[in-house]
Design an enzyme around this catalytic site. Sequence first.
Site, short mmCIF file in Angstrom:
data_model
loop_
_atom_site.label_atom_id
_atom_site.label_comp_id
_atom_site.label_asym_id
_atom_site.label_seq_id
_atom_site.Cartn_x
_atom_site.Cartn_y
_atom_site.Cartn_z
N SER A 129 12.80 13.13 30.46
CA SER A 129 11.97 12.22 29.68
C SER A 129 10.98 11.57 30.63
O SER A 129 11.26 11.46 31.84
CB SER A 129 12.84 11.13 29.04
N TYR B 231 19.66 4.91 29.66
CA TYR B 231 18.87 6.10 29.31
C TYR B 231 17.91 6.45 30.45
O TYR B 231 17.84 7.60 30.89
CB TYR B 231 18.11 5.83 28.02
N LYS C 297 17.91 9.84 32.83
CA LYS C 297 16.80 10.81 32.82
C LYS C 297 16.24 11.02 34.23
O LYS C 297 15.79 12.13 34.55
CB LYS C 297 15.72 10.36 31.84
N ILE D 175 8.09 10.77 20.91
CA ILE D 175 7.97 11.74 19.82
C ILE D 175 8.92 11.32 18.70
O ILE D 175 10.07 10.92 18.97
CB ILE D 175 8.34 13.16 20.35
N THR E 230 11.64 11.68 16.27
CA THR E 230 12.80 12.51 15.93
C THR E 230 13.85 11.54 15.38
O THR E 230 13.61 10.33 15.31
CB THR E 230 13.39 13.21 17.17
#
Length: 308
Positions: free
Chosen positions: A197, A212, A216, A245, A247
Amino acid sequence: MTPSAASTSATAVRNPVHLAPVPYKLVGVNAALKAASDPSFEVKPEIFSEFSLKGKTAAVTGGDGGLGLEFCIVLAELGAAVYAIDLPTSVSSDFEAAVAYCKKLGTSLKYKSADVTDPEQVNAVFEEIASENEGKVDVLIAAAGILGSENDVEKYPPELFRKVMDVNCSGVFYSAQAASSIMKRAGVAGSIILIASMSGSVVNREMKWAAYNISKSAVIQMARSMACELGQFGIRVNSLSPGHIRTKMTAAVLDVEPETEAFWASLNPLGRIGAVHELRGVAAWLASDASSFCTGSDILVSGGHTVW
Ligand SMILES: NC(=O)c1ccc[n+]([C@@H]2O[C@H](COP(=O)([O-])OP(=O)(O)OC[C@H]3O[C@@H](n4cnc5c(N)ncnc54)[C@H](O)[C@@H]3O)[C@@H](O)[C@H]2O)c1
């Protein structure tokens, strides 16, 4: 006499780099020169065939939805036999539609359930895929991941931190280990794409996603480490780092705080967030021979988010 620095460092290399021949391919200028010297040489565009995955086997973790499912379809469109690996025991309706779509295209998309945090399950599922495909796996896209909730860093719950690291870091590692050992055994010059990411390189402004982001960064370094060990076998390992994005993962934020989309959009020069289909080209490039000299790289696809 003491040895010179150069001779000392040369002999200090424990694993000298394996030198490989530079490949020759009858495309581009080579094809133009051949055509100039041989009038019978059939001239045709080759760029699309360089992206072909015909006869190849591809696995995509996190393939039941989101970016993973888009990756499954693009790999299938390029001709690979594709396997999605994900947690649910029964697939989503999007996945069912993708299977029917691939069937109409004359390609194959299958599903295997496994938890990427369990190395035994991961090894078993990759061996199963290899056994159904002449002992080989040519492409892995490791896209399974979780975001975790927002937390002040000093109050980040340890069990959630462990879970995020377990899925995003260990799960990606186990998947890449399983795929690379099958590639090595089968003598396949495969391509491994680890979905990292932009959050592995920059911190998402005002979002308290420490676990997170840390996980990454680890994925980006994982790709570099694995690329160094596996290059001698012709196996390439890169990370792909998307920006924002929409999702299921990001909908968990965007649907609750709709104003966040405009905020995220304002953080990149294109002034919008991305759509899943905008990763099709880069996934096709990384998975195929079109990127044959690319390894150990982190490919950022973020609408330019990191330039500001
Ligand atoms: N959406 C974005 O803006 C964005 C940006 C950068 C990176 N990414 C990364 O892209 C990848 C895909 O994310 P997405 O946005 O499609 O999210 P998503 O939630 O739609 O998809 C993630 C998938 O991973 C699966 N998964 C989760 N834990 C698993 C486990 N233990 N074993 C097997 N599968 C598991 C989920 O079931 C799900 O299908 C993730 O690694 C994510 O971090 C997403």
